[in-house]
Scaffold this motif. Sequence first.
Motif, PDB file in Angstrom:
ATOM      1  N   ASN A 173       0.861  -1.178   0.000  1.00 11.40           N
ATOM      2  CA  ASN A 173       0.000   0.000   0.000  1.00 11.40           C
ATOM      3  C   ASN A 173       0.899   1.229   0.000  1.00 11.40           C
ATOM      4  O   ASN A 173       1.888   1.287   0.727  1.00 11.40           O
ATOM      5  CB  ASN A 173      -0.904   0.005   1.227  1.00 11.40           C
ATOM      6  N   ASN A 174       0.559   2.210  -0.797  1.00 10.12           N
ATOM      7  CA  ASN A 174       1.465   3.351  -0.901  1.00 10.12           C
ATOM      8  C   ASN A 174       0.756   4.567  -1.461  1.00 10.12           C
ATOM      9  O   ASN A 174      -0.358   4.480  -1.979  1.00 10.12           O
ATOM     10  CB  ASN A 174       2.648   2.994  -1.804  1.00 10.12           C
ATOM     11  N   ASP A 175       1.430   5.700  -1.362  1.00 14.13           N
ATOM     12  CA  ASP A 175       0.953   6.914  -2.014  1.00 14.13           C
ATOM     13  C   ASP A 175       2.061   7.445  -2.923  1.00 14.13           C
ATOM     14  O   ASP A 175       2.245   8.644  -3.063  1.00 14.13           O
ATOM     15  CB  ASP A 175       0.524   7.966  -0.983  1.00 14.13           C
ATOM     16  N   VAL A 176       2.798   6.513  -3.541  1.00  7.01           N
ATOM     17  CA  VAL A 176       4.008   6.848  -4.281  1.00  7.01           C
ATOM     18  C   VAL A 176       3.855   6.512  -5.765  1.00  7.01           C
ATOM     19  O   VAL A 176       3.300   5.478  -6.118  1.00  7.01           O
ATOM     20  CB  VAL A 176       5.218   6.074  -3.713  1.00  7.01           C
ATOM     21  N   ASP A 177       4.370   7.399  -6.628  1.00  7.80           N
ATOM     22  CA  ASP A 177       4.617   7.056  -8.024  1.00  7.80           C
ATOM     23  C   ASP A 177       6.069   6.604  -8.108  1.00  7.80           C
ATOM     24  O   ASP A 177       6.982   7.308  -7.656  1.00  7.80           O
ATOM     25  CB  ASP A 177       4.390   8.262  -8.940  1.00  7.80           C
ATOM     26  N   ILE A 202      12.661  13.829  -7.206  1.00  3.21           N
ATOM     27  CA  ILE A 202      12.880  12.394  -7.015  1.00  3.21           C
ATOM     28  C   ILE A 202      13.263  12.153  -5.560  1.00  3.21           C
ATOM     29  O   ILE A 202      14.107  12.864  -5.002  1.00  3.21           O
ATOM     30  CB  ILE A 202      13.962  11.880  -7.974  1.00  3.21           C
ATOM     31  N   TYR A 203      12.625  11.150  -4.974  1.00  2.00           N
ATOM     32  CA  TYR A 203      12.772  10.871  -3.541  1.00  2.00           C
ATOM     33  C   TYR A 203      13.206   9.427  -3.309  1.00  2.00           C
ATOM     34  O   TYR A 203      12.872   8.532  -4.100  1.00  2.00           O
ATOM     35  CB  TYR A 203      11.425  11.044  -2.811  1.00  2.00           C
ATOM     36  N   LYS A 204      13.891   9.207  -2.199  1.00  2.00           N
ATOM     37  CA  LYS A 204      13.970   7.863  -1.665  1.00  2.00           C
ATOM     38  C   LYS A 204      12.596   7.525  -1.098  1.00  2.00           C
ATOM     39  O   LYS A 204      11.796   8.422  -0.814  1.00  2.00           O
ATOM     40  CB  LYS A 204      15.022   7.782  -0.563  1.00  2.00           C
ATOM     41  N   THR A 205      12.317   6.244  -0.965  1.00  2.00           N
ATOM     42  CA  THR A 205      11.051   5.847  -0.349  1.00  2.00           C
ATOM     43  C   THR A 205      11.334   5.312   1.058  1.00  2.00           C
ATOM     44  O   THR A 205      12.441   4.862   1.356  1.00  2.00           O
ATOM     45  CB  THR A 205      10.334   4.767  -1.171  1.00  2.00           C
ATOM     46  N   LYS A 206      10.331   5.398   1.917  1.00  2.00           N
ATOM     47  CA  LYS A 206      10.504   4.887   3.267  1.00  2.00           C
ATOM     48  C   LYS A 206       9.293   4.058   3.669  1.00  2.00           C
ATOM     49  O   LYS A 206       8.159   4.357   3.285  1.00  2.00           O
ATOM     50  CB  LYS A 206      10.751   6.003   4.268  1.00  2.00           C
ATOM     51  N   CYS A 207       9.550   3.015   4.413  1.00  2.00           N
ATOM     52  CA  CYS A 207       8.499   2.114   4.870  1.00  2.00           C
ATOM     53  C   CYS A 207       7.920   2.624   6.182  1.00  2.00           C
ATOM     54  O   CYS A 207       8.654   2.907   7.127  1.00  2.00           O
ATOM     55  CB  CYS A 207       9.061   0.704   5.040  1.00  2.00           C
ATOM     56  N   LEU A 208       6.603   2.745   6.229  1.00  2.00           N
ATOM     57  CA  LEU A 208       5.928   3.180   7.457  1.00  2.00           C
ATOM     58  C   LEU A 208       5.325   2.028   8.235  1.00  2.00           C
ATOM     59  O   LEU A 208       4.993   2.169   9.411  1.00  2.00           O
ATOM     60  CB  LEU A 208       4.824   4.183   7.108  1.00  2.00           C
ATOM     61  N   ASN A 212       4.486  -8.037  10.549  1.00  2.43           N
ATOM     62  CA  ASN A 212       5.174  -8.494  11.762  1.00  2.43           C
ATOM     63  C   ASN A 212       5.899  -9.819  11.567  1.00  2.43           C
ATOM     64  O   ASN A 212       6.956 -10.057  12.164  1.00  2.43           O
ATOM     65  CB  ASN A 212       4.183  -8.622  12.919  1.00  2.43           C
ATOM     66  N   ARG A 213       5.342 -10.665  10.717  1.00  2.00           N
ATOM     67  CA  ARG A 213       5.941 -11.989  10.544  1.00  2.00           C
ATOM     68  C   ARG A 213       7.052 -11.980   9.512  1.00  2.00           C
ATOM     69  O   ARG A 213       8.151 -12.466   9.764  1.00  2.00           O
ATOM     70  CB  ARG A 213       4.855 -13.007  10.144  1.00  2.00           C
ATOM     71  N   THR A 214       6.780 -11.412   8.317  1.00  2.00           N
ATOM     72  CA  THR A 214       7.747 -11.479   7.220  1.00  2.00           C
ATOM     73  C   THR A 214       8.695 -10.281   7.180  1.00  2.00           C
ATOM     74  O   THR A 214       9.716 -10.319   6.499  1.00  2.00           O
ATOM     75  CB  THR A 214       7.018 -11.542   5.872  1.00  2.00           C
ATOM     76  N   LYS A 215       8.327  -9.212   7.893  1.00  2.00           N
ATOM     77  CA  LYS A 215       9.086  -7.961   7.886  1.00  2.00           C
ATOM     78  C   LYS A 215       9.041  -7.257   6.532  1.00  2.00           C
ATOM     79  O   LYS A 215       9.766  -6.299   6.289  1.00  2.00           O
ATOM     80  CB  LYS A 215      10.556  -8.200   8.281  1.00  2.00           C
ATOM     81  N   ALA A 216       8.185  -7.748   5.634  1.00  2.00           N
ATOM     82  CA  ALA A 216       8.015  -7.077   4.350  1.00  2.00           C
ATOM     83  C   ALA A 216       7.252  -5.784   4.545  1.00  2.00           C
ATOM     84  O   ALA A 216       6.349  -5.691   5.393  1.00  2.00           O
ATOM     85  CB  ALA A 216       7.266  -7.984   3.375  1.00  2.00           C
ATOM     86  N   CYS A 217       7.596  -4.772   3.767  1.00  2.00           N
ATOM     87  CA  CYS A 217       6.924  -3.487   3.882  1.00  2.00           C
ATOM     88  C   CYS A 217       5.490  -3.593   3.369  1.00  2.00           C
ATOM     89  O   CYS A 217       5.240  -4.157   2.305  1.00  2.00           O
ATOM     90  CB  CYS A 217       7.686  -2.423   3.090  1.00  2.00           C
ATOM     91  N   THR A 218       4.550  -3.072   4.131  1.00  2.00           N
ATOM     92  CA  THR A 218       3.144  -3.097   3.726  1.00  2.00           C
ATOM     93  C   THR A 218       2.576  -1.703   3.472  1.00  2.00           C
ATOM     94  O   THR A 218       1.468  -1.570   2.962  1.00  2.00           O
ATOM     95  CB  THR A 218       2.281  -3.800   4.787  1.00  2.00           C
TER      96      THR A 218
END
Length: 233
Positions: A173-177, A202-208, A212-218
Amino acid sequence: MADPDSVGTYEALDTALSFAGIWVNEGYVNDLHITQSPRLSRADSISCIEIPARTLMVTRYIGGFHEEAGDMVAVKSGDQYVFTTPDLSKKNADTIRIFSPTRIKIRDTYLYKLVKGDRNKADWGILEELLFSGTYHLENGKRVVFGNNDTITGLDDFIHYIPIIDDWYSDINNDVDYIEFETSANTKEKYGYKFFMDTLTIYKTKCLQENNRTKACTFETYGEKVFTLIKEK
């Protein structure tokens, strides 16, 4: 009784198509001009299609810029052209209404023809042509060119750029292009970007938020600003 116009098959006439090329949903093109954001632009029904050079050559409607529909071919029917299934059945055929060299209508969808679309590119050349292509300057005056064939010069060691047109990162889920840059060392780096009129940031992206289990960014958003570029008019 069946409609006589929907019974039987079309003639298998092999002929060149003057309107061949990459066609993009006109509503999406209009949205993109206003928002300068693929994420905020919508293409209902047919998002794009490659119309081949000749009748009887297989093509497909594309939905969401990545979902392919079934095989179909263009055929000549009187003074018109239609899309139908490869067996040339007259059932469920779609008339192609041609208004100009750059505007057609299929079903309820108007489509716009790209000048240099390319089916082999990740975004079919859509965002390159309609949004990115051109000469820019960094804040220090250095010249940066987003060129043809997804090439880029003057920005770090990046040599290619790939703007993301579909839900490529749909698992986040994101608000990024998003845009990917390929370096001279053949590595790829993902960034976010925003256009505001002639300014491309142009920006770096950051995970908010992480799973909890996989540590993948959601959930991901814009992070640190990396580059600000001003497009030449």
